[in-house]
Scaffold this motif. Structure first.
Motif, PDB file in Angstrom:
ATOM      1  N   ASN A 187       0.812  -1.226   0.000  1.00 52.18           N
ATOM      2  CA  ASN A 187       0.000   0.000   0.000  1.00 52.18           C
ATOM      3  C   ASN A 187       0.845   1.275   0.000  1.00 52.18           C
ATOM      4  N   GLU A 188       2.161   1.111  -0.205  1.00 58.85           N
ATOM      5  CA  GLU A 188       3.094   2.238  -0.280  1.00 58.85           C
ATOM      6  C   GLU A 188       3.028   3.113   0.972  1.00 58.85           C
ATOM      7  N   TRP A 189       2.915   2.463   2.118  1.00 57.80           N
ATOM      8  CA  TRP A 189       2.944   3.103   3.430  1.00 57.80           C
ATOM      9  C   TRP A 189       1.800   4.088   3.656  1.00 57.80           C
ATOM     10  N   CYS A 190       0.696   3.824   2.987  1.00 57.90           N
ATOM     11  CA  CYS A 190      -0.489   4.674   3.145  1.00 57.90           C
ATOM     12  C   CYS A 190      -1.643   3.871   3.749  1.00 57.90           C
ATOM     13  N   ILE A 191      -2.381   4.506   4.629  1.00 60.13           N
ATOM     14  CA  ILE A 191      -3.560   3.896   5.250  1.00 60.13           C
ATOM     15  C   ILE A 191      -4.752   4.782   4.942  1.00 60.13           C
ATOM     16  N   GLU A 192      -5.783   4.193   4.349  1.00 64.52           N
ATOM     17  CA  GLU A 192      -6.974   4.970   4.004  1.00 64.52           C
ATOM     18  C   GLU A 192      -8.003   4.886   5.123  1.00 64.52           C
ATOM     19  N   LEU A 193      -8.542   6.033   5.499  1.00 58.61           N
ATOM     20  CA  LEU A 193      -9.613   6.100   6.477  1.00 58.61           C
ATOM     21  C   LEU A 193     -10.903   6.412   5.729  1.00 58.61           C
ATOM     22  N   ASN A 194     -11.839   5.458   5.722  1.00 60.09           N
ATOM     23  CA  ASN A 194     -13.116   5.724   5.090  1.00 60.09           C
ATOM     24  C   ASN A 194     -14.151   6.127   6.128  1.00 60.09           C
ATOM     25  N   PHE A 195     -15.349   6.411   5.684  1.00 65.66           N
ATOM     26  CA  PHE A 195     -16.393   6.911   6.576  1.00 65.66           C
ATOM     27  C   PHE A 195     -16.683   5.945   7.720  1.00 65.66           C
ATOM     28  N   ASP A 196     -16.809   4.658   7.401  1.00 61.87           N
ATOM     29  CA  ASP A 196     -17.136   3.676   8.432  1.00 61.87           C
ATOM     30  C   ASP A 196     -16.023   3.551   9.470  1.00 61.87           C
ATOM     31  N   ASP A 197     -14.768   3.692   9.033  1.00 61.99           N
ATOM     32  CA  ASP A 197     -13.644   3.633   9.980  1.00 61.99           C
ATOM     33  C   ASP A 197     -13.753   4.755  11.013  1.00 61.99           C
ATOM     34  N   VAL A 198     -13.988   5.974  10.530  1.00 61.35           N
ATOM     35  CA  VAL A 198     -14.040   7.132  11.421  1.00 61.35           C
ATOM     36  C   VAL A 198     -15.300   7.092  12.281  1.00 61.35           C
ATOM     37  N   LYS A 199     -16.414   6.679  11.688  1.00 64.11           N
ATOM     38  CA  LYS A 199     -17.661   6.595  12.451  1.00 64.11           C
ATOM     39  C   LYS A 199     -17.521   5.605  13.611  1.00 64.11           C
ATOM     40  N   ALA A 200     -16.792   4.523  13.382  1.00 63.05           N
ATOM     41  CA  ALA A 200     -16.575   3.540  14.438  1.00 63.05           C
ATOM     42  C   ALA A 200     -15.738   4.108  15.586  1.00 63.05           C
ATOM     43  N   MET A 201     -14.918   5.118  15.289  1.00 63.19           N
ATOM     44  CA  MET A 201     -14.144   5.773  16.344  1.00 63.19           C
ATOM     45  C   MET A 201     -15.030   6.690  17.175  1.00 63.19           C
TER      46      MET A 201
END
Length: 407
Positions: A187-201
């Motif tokens: 993933n070339e040292w990148c992490i994607e945060l999508n809507f569901d990821d942030v909502k779960a936080m």
């Protein structure tokens, strides 16, 4: 400070301020502590010189005398709520017991760090926290700036965010191992945060805040408005200060500038009634009887009982004390122990959850001949002021003491 902070917490803060050279001596009066809730009150009541800011905000949405408003302070660590009634002359009066919890904005940050742990491995995060704490904090700050502060909970408002570890936390690469390393390289040292990821936080933190709000609303018949410091939207009148993030700081500055005027301020703009958040009482010694626990019986056949002087949930005007009358001979022979508990109905000072606040020991003049002595307790957010004096003033004798650790 949060109202829950005890003497030990305040002592730690004072020590840190001294070591940071913010005060010249550790016991300097230049450092004063006040609860966040009272700061919000001073902020709302003193922000504009010619008007009462909070009351004006309520008036703008037709909240008038006799209506209720719930104040919700969503801080970084704690959430504090209190419902107050709008009275005449710009006064607000508490009508419910304040409640709160440790579920502020920083707990969303904790969820973000746990999300990172699942992506790079818990050991990698632990090592970065231990050896490169500033880089971890920088990553959290960037998450807050780019994602957390703008998150509304609505998917249509969300823009996916890509977390570039190579840019934000390059040192973490040396700690990632095994399958997590393979995935990060792909993933070339990148992490994607999508809507569901942030909502779960956010969801667990928001739910805890909503539960606090439900508790407040269940305690009253109706609420016309809510005043929030930071976040949450619902189907009730929501008022957010123009600069919510600076409410506490502005209140602290206003409080410092008005230290010599607080008595005058309290006469015109302070909260009228207050609701006891704990139950308070004193120890009295009486004769043991058969309904008392045998293990609490003293060697002389007596027992120490809890005499309640203020009950959790009861209301009292903020400028009114609770008085008791004793004879000077009784005071000379006995000290008065002051206790606090979360329980409503307590019989004994030795009961679980009953804590000693302090002991009142007065030095009565020898000239007193069984004079009547009044002892009055004045309750504040973080202190109890005890005033003892003659009922029939003859000598002018008076004694005062303040207890800080009332929780």
């Amino acid at each position: 400070i949060p109202a829950e902070y005890d003497d030990n917490a305040k002592a730690i803060m004072r020590e840190c301020a001294y070591k940071a050279c913010l005060i010249n001596e550790e016991n300097s009066m230049g450092l004063q502590f006040i609860t966040k809730r009272k700061l919000m009150t001073y902020y709302f009541f003193s922000y504009e010189a010619t008007s009462i800011h909070c009351v004006n905000m309520l008036r703008e949405i037709n909240i008038n005398d006799g209506n209720d408003a719930t104040f919700i302070d969503c801080g970084s660590d704690t959430i504090e709520l209190a419902t107050q009634k709008l009275f005449k002359n710009h006064n607000l009066g508490e009508i419910t017991k304040r409640n709160g919890d440790y579920c502020g904005g920083n707990f969303v940050d904790d969820k973000f760090v746990k999300f990172l742990s699942r992506k790079v491995g818990p050991s990698a995060i632990d090592l970065v926290r231990k050896n490169h704490y500033s880089q971890l904090q920088y990553m959290i700050q960037e998450f807050s700036r780019r994602v957390k502060f703008s998150f509304t909970g609505q998917q249509e408002d969300f823009m996916p965010f890509e977390l570039d570890l190579y840019e934000l936390c390059p040192v973490i690469r040396q700690y990632i191992k095994d399958s997590e390393l393979d995935k990060m390289e792909v993933n070339e040292w990148c992490i994607e945060l999508n809507f569901d990821d942030v909502k779960a936080m956010f969801d667990p933190v928001i739910e805890r805040i909503l539960q606090l709000i439900r508790t407040q609303l269940n305690a009253i018949s109706s609420c016309e408005a809510m005043i929030l410091q930071e976040f949450y939207q619902g189907n009730i009148n929501i008022i957010v200060p123009a600069r919510p993030l600076t409410v506490i700081a502005e209140g602290a500055v206003q409080y410092g500038l008005m230290l010599d005027k607080l008595d005058e301020l309290d006469k015109t703009t302070t909260i009228s009634p207050r609701v006891f958040e704990k139950t308070y009482g004193i120890k009295i010694t009486r004769k043991w009887n058969s309904s008392d626990p045998i293990e609490l019986k003293l060697s002389d056949g007596m027992i120490n009982s809890f005499l309640r002087i203020a009950k959790c949930g009861n209301e009292i005007p903020s400028d009114t004390g609770i008085s008791m009358i004793f004879s000077s001979s009784f005071i000379s022979r006995n000290s008065l122990d002051l206790f606090v508990t979360d329980e409503h109905n307590v019989k004994y000072c030795d009961s679980p959850g009953v804590d000693l606040i302090g002991t009142l020991k007065f030095h009565i003049p020898s000239t007193f001949n069984n004079n009547a002595i009044s002892i009055t307790l004045f309750f504040d957010d973080t202190t109890i002021k005890v005033v003892a004096q003659e009922v029939d003033v003859k000598t002018g004798w008076k004694y005062e003491i303040v207890f800080d650790n009332i929780y």
